[in-house]
Design an enzyme around this catalytic site. Structure first.
Site, PDB file in Angstrom:
ATOM      1  N   ASN A 131       2.860  -3.574  -6.459  1.00  0.00           N
ATOM      2  CA  ASN A 131       2.453  -4.965  -6.647  1.00  0.00           C
ATOM      3  C   ASN A 131       2.969  -5.422  -8.011  1.00  0.00           C
ATOM      4  O   ASN A 131       2.435  -5.028  -9.038  1.00  0.00           O
ATOM      5  CB  ASN A 131       0.916  -5.050  -6.572  1.00  0.00           C
ATOM      6  CG  ASN A 131       0.404  -6.446  -6.875  1.00  0.00           C
ATOM      7  OD1 ASN A 131       1.188  -7.392  -7.021  1.00  0.00           O
ATOM      8  ND2 ASN A 131      -0.905  -6.579  -6.984  1.00  0.00           N
TER       9      ASN A 131
ATOM     10  N   LYS B  49       2.894  -8.277  -9.303  1.00  0.00           N
ATOM     11  CA  LYS B  49       2.082  -9.349  -9.910  1.00  0.00           C
ATOM     12  C   LYS B  49       2.998 -10.455 -10.461  1.00  0.00           C
ATOM     13  O   LYS B  49       4.039 -10.733  -9.868  1.00  0.00           O
ATOM     14  CB  LYS B  49       1.135  -8.764 -10.968  1.00  0.00           C
ATOM     15  CG  LYS B  49       0.298  -7.606 -10.389  1.00  0.00           C
ATOM     16  CD  LYS B  49      -0.839  -7.158 -11.249  1.00  0.00           C
ATOM     17  CE  LYS B  49      -1.586  -6.020 -10.551  1.00  0.00           C
ATOM     18  NZ  LYS B  49      -2.760  -5.566 -11.276  1.00  0.00           N
TER      19      LYS B  49
ATOM     20  N   HIS C 249      -6.864  -9.599  -3.348  1.00  0.00           N
ATOM     21  CA  HIS C 249      -6.757  -8.848  -4.595  1.00  0.00           C
ATOM     22  C   HIS C 249      -7.801  -9.361  -5.588  1.00  0.00           C
ATOM     23  O   HIS C 249      -8.076 -10.560  -5.639  1.00  0.00           O
ATOM     24  CB  HIS C 249      -5.341  -8.997  -5.175  1.00  0.00           C
ATOM     25  CG  HIS C 249      -5.077  -8.016  -6.276  1.00  0.00           C
ATOM     26  ND1 HIS C 249      -5.560  -8.190  -7.554  1.00  0.00           N
ATOM     27  CD2 HIS C 249      -4.409  -6.834  -6.287  1.00  0.00           C
ATOM     28  CE1 HIS C 249      -5.194  -7.156  -8.297  1.00  0.00           C
ATOM     29  NE2 HIS C 249      -4.492  -6.314  -7.559  1.00  0.00           N
TER      30      HIS C 249
ATOM     31  N   GLU D 208      -7.659  -9.969  -8.595  1.00  0.00           N
ATOM     32  CA  GLU D 208      -7.174 -11.022  -9.509  1.00  0.00           C
ATOM     33  C   GLU D 208      -7.190 -12.385  -8.821  1.00  0.00           C
ATOM     34  O   GLU D 208      -7.390 -13.413  -9.477  1.00  0.00           O
ATOM     35  CB  GLU D 208      -5.774 -10.649 -10.025  1.00  0.00           C
ATOM     36  CG  GLU D 208      -5.862  -9.502 -11.032  1.00  0.00           C
ATOM     37  CD  GLU D 208      -4.642  -8.607 -11.100  1.00  0.00           C
ATOM     38  OE1 GLU D 208      -3.562  -9.007 -10.622  1.00  0.00           O
ATOM     39  OE2 GLU D 208      -4.778  -7.480 -11.626  1.00  0.00           O
TER      40      GLU D 208
ATOM     41  N   GLU E 250      -9.542  -0.863  -4.772  1.00  0.00           N
ATOM     42  CA  GLU E 250      -9.117  -1.043  -6.164  1.00  0.00           C
ATOM     43  C   GLU E 250     -10.335  -1.365  -7.023  1.00  0.00           C
ATOM     44  O   GLU E 250     -10.741  -2.532  -7.115  1.00  0.00           O
ATOM     45  CB  GLU E 250      -8.122  -2.209  -6.264  1.00  0.00           C
ATOM     46  CG  GLU E 250      -6.843  -1.992  -5.496  1.00  0.00           C
ATOM     47  CD  GLU E 250      -5.680  -2.761  -6.107  1.00  0.00           C
ATOM     48  OE1 GLU E 250      -4.615  -2.158  -6.258  1.00  0.00           O
ATOM     49  OE2 GLU E 250      -5.838  -3.953  -6.462  1.00  0.00           O
TER      50      GLU E 250
ATOM     51  N   GLY F 130      -5.244  -1.961 -14.529  1.00  0.00           N
ATOM     52  CA  GLY F 130      -4.570  -2.325 -15.764  1.00  0.00           C
ATOM     53  C   GLY F 130      -5.269  -1.835 -17.020  1.00  0.00           C
ATOM     54  O   GLY F 130      -4.946  -2.258 -18.127  1.00  0.00           O
TER      55      GLY F 130
ATOM     56  N   SER G 238      -4.533   1.843 -12.093  1.00  0.00           N
ATOM     57  CA  SER G 238      -3.934   2.740 -13.075  1.00  0.00           C
ATOM     58  C   SER G 238      -3.362   4.019 -12.461  1.00  0.00           C
ATOM     59  O   SER G 238      -3.510   5.113 -13.015  1.00  0.00           O
ATOM     60  CB  SER G 238      -4.948   3.079 -14.179  1.00  0.00           C
ATOM     61  OG  SER G 238      -5.334   1.896 -14.878  1.00  0.00           O
TER      62      SER G 238
HETATM   63  P1  13P Z   1      -2.448  -1.204 -12.196  1.00  0.00           P
HETATM   64  O1  13P Z   1      -1.715  -0.119 -11.476  1.00  0.00           O
HETATM   65  O2  13P Z   1      -1.634  -1.912 -13.227  1.00  0.00           O
HETATM   66  O3  13P Z   1      -3.785  -0.729 -12.708  1.00  0.00           O
HETATM   67  O4  13P Z   1      -2.774  -2.340 -11.098  1.00  0.00           O
HETATM   68  C1  13P Z   1      -3.358  -1.980  -9.900  1.00  0.00           C
HETATM   69  C2  13P Z   1      -3.327  -3.147  -8.991  1.00  0.00           C
HETATM   70  O5  13P Z   1      -4.005  -4.126  -9.202  1.00  0.00           O
HETATM   71  C3  13P Z   1      -2.404  -3.088  -7.840  1.00  0.00           C
HETATM   72  O6  13P Z   1      -2.640  -4.136  -6.957  1.00  0.00           O
END
Ligand code: 13P
Length: 253
Positions: A12, A14, A98, A100, A170, A176, A215
């Protein structure tokens, strides 16, 4: 009976990468992913780079994914992209719900359900994301939150087969942050998700791939993927660098 589920690693990206950067990254991953690999691999660039990445991946077996969608097919919805448009550009998967999107863009279980339903109707495969916040985990509400998101997100949806749905766990506190759920913590929730899917969807639950996200790195991928109900990874930060993403793909076998 234990179903054989093909490992599924998705990146992803982002809100990262210009067109030129996206082309280079897709090319590097295409070239570096071993042809004999066991894992299915998908890349989810931003909308602006979908067509360019589709061109880079053509004929490779690597899949294209989108990070979100809207539920209407077409119309006066400024700024929105429909599942039909994503299918047209070559997407196979669409990430839905997601954290976010839930946090910054107001997605709720109800809108996630509308998106999920539209994605399936367009013949695409949704990757439904669920996960608790740090405060919810601290309050002992993890399983309750995950149950609510899964139940609300799926609604009345009954995928035609287990391969028509992917669920990503997640934990928000692990995204992150460099904090990863321990393999035990992740497996506990994955096992719970599979039991819920069995309850909601019956035997198809054995075929549904469950990804862990939060992560994931080359250092922790193998141990996470070794858990019985972890069938893949949804990778954020580490998917932006071939030197990190390729070893994660390799860890899946
Ligand atoms: P990270 O791997 O940066 O923690 O992000 C995970 C994520 O949100 C994947 O959709």
């Amino acid at each position: 009976m234990m179903a054989e589920r093909q490992p599924f690693i998705a990146g992803n990206w982002k809100m990262h990468k210009t067109l030129a950067e996206a082309r280079t990254l897709a090319r590097d991953i295409r070239q570096g992913a071993a042809p004999g690999r066991r894992a299915e691999v998908a890349l989810a660039p931003p909308y602006t780079a979908l067509a360019a990445v589709a061109a880079e991946l053509a004929g490779s077996g690597l899949r294209l994914a989108a990070q979100d969608t809207f539920w209407e097919r077409q119309g006066a919805f400024t700024g929105a992209i429909s599942p039909a448009m994503l299918a047209d550009v070559g997407c196979h998967y669409v990430i839905v719900g997601h954290s976010e999107r839930r946090q910054h863009f107001g997605d709720t279980d109800a809108t996630v359900n509308r998106k999920l339903t539209a994605v399936v109707a367009a013949g695409l495969i949704p990757i439904l994301c669920v996960g608790e916040t740090q405060a919810e985990r601290a309050a002992g509400q993890t399983l309750q939150v995950v149950r609510g998101q899964l139940e609300g997100g799926l609604g009345a949806l009954k995928p035609a087969s287990g391969s028509a749905l992917v669920v990503a766990y997640e934990p928000v506190w692990a995204i992150g942050t460099g904090l990863t759920a321990t393999p035990g913590q992740a497996q506990t929730v994955h096992h719970f998700i599979r039991s819920l899917l069995r309850e909601f969807l019956g035997p198809a639950a054995e075929e549904i791939r469950l990804q862990y996200g939060g992560s994931v790195t080359p250092d922790n991928a193998a141990i996470l993927l070794a858990q019985p109900d972890i069938d893949g990874a949804l990778v954020g930060g580490a998917s932006l660098k071939p030197e990190l993403f390729l070893p994660i793909i390799a860890a899946a076998g």
